[in-house]
Design a protein around this motif. Structure first.
Motif, PDB file in Angstrom:
ATOM      1  N   SER A  19      36.467  43.494  41.573  1.00  0.00           N
ATOM      2  CA  SER A  19      37.685  43.317  40.785  1.00  0.00           C
ATOM      3  C   SER A  19      38.458  42.096  41.242  1.00  0.00           C
ATOM      4  O   SER A  19      38.498  41.753  42.415  1.00  0.00           O
ATOM      5  N   ALA A  20      39.100  41.443  40.304  1.00  0.00           N
ATOM      6  CA  ALA A  20      39.956  40.305  40.604  1.00  0.00           C
ATOM      7  C   ALA A  20      41.410  40.766  40.674  1.00  0.00           C
ATOM      8  O   ALA A  20      42.313  40.092  40.205  1.00  0.00           O
TER       9      ALA A  20
ATOM     10  N   GLY B 111      43.549  40.846  42.932  1.00  0.00           N
ATOM     11  CA  GLY B 111      44.497  40.086  43.723  1.00  0.00           C
ATOM     12  C   GLY B 111      44.973  38.822  43.053  1.00  0.00           C
ATOM     13  O   GLY B 111      45.850  38.135  43.560  1.00  0.00           O
ATOM     14  N   THR B 112      44.434  38.475  41.896  1.00  0.00           N
ATOM     15  CA  THR B 112      44.807  37.220  41.257  1.00  0.00           C
ATOM     16  C   THR B 112      46.165  37.340  40.575  1.00  0.00           C
ATOM     17  O   THR B 112      46.602  38.410  40.164  1.00  0.00           O
ATOM     18  N   SER B 113      46.822  36.209  40.431  1.00  0.00           N
ATOM     19  CA  SER B 113      48.146  36.207  39.802  1.00  0.00           C
ATOM     20  C   SER B 113      48.056  36.562  38.318  1.00  0.00           C
ATOM     21  O   SER B 113      48.966  37.179  37.765  1.00  0.00           O
ATOM     22  N   ALA B 114      46.964  36.189  37.661  1.00  0.00           N
ATOM     23  CA  ALA B 114      46.810  36.528  36.244  1.00  0.00           C
ATOM     24  C   ALA B 114      46.731  38.041  36.056  1.00  0.00           C
ATOM     25  O   ALA B 114      47.334  38.591  35.130  1.00  0.00           O
ATOM     26  N   TYR B 115      46.004  38.715  36.927  1.00  0.00           N
ATOM     27  CA  TYR B 115      45.889  40.164  36.828  1.00  0.00           C
ATOM     28  C   TYR B 115      47.251  40.818  37.079  1.00  0.00           C
ATOM     29  O   TYR B 115      47.621  41.755  36.390  1.00  0.00           O
ATOM     30  N   ARG B 116      47.990  40.321  38.061  1.00  0.00           N
ATOM     31  CA  ARG B 116      49.323  40.881  38.332  1.00  0.00           C
ATOM     32  C   ARG B 116      50.247  40.678  37.138  1.00  0.00           C
ATOM     33  O   ARG B 116      51.055  41.545  36.805  1.00  0.00           O
TER      34      ARG B 116
END
Length: 76
Positions: free
Chosen positions: A27-28, A30-35
């Protein structure tokens, strides 16, 4: 994983195909886009509660509109 055979038949052509073990797709999260996406989805169901107006900062006067249509709006 040890029970899986090293070779299997190709579904398309029927030829022998070697199996390869690769890294799983992680999973991604931790990325800012996911947040950003997660925060937008969460705010739809759990809106933030506001108890006062945000601070405008020192030395910044409140903005005043010059649009004459705004004069017809009710004042609070």
């Amino acid at each position: 994983m040890s029970e899986v055979p090293d070779e299997t038949r190709c579904r398309a052509c029927g030829a022998s195909a070697k199996r390869a073990i690769t890294a799983p797709h992680l999973s991604a999260a931790g990325t800012s886009a996911y947040r950003l996406i997660d925060g937008a989805a969460r705010s739809a169901h759990e809106p933030a509660v506001v108890d006062r107006l945000p601070n405008r900062g020192p030395g910044r006067p409140p903005s005043v509109t010059t649009n004459p249509l705004h004069a017809k709006l009710p004042r609070s």
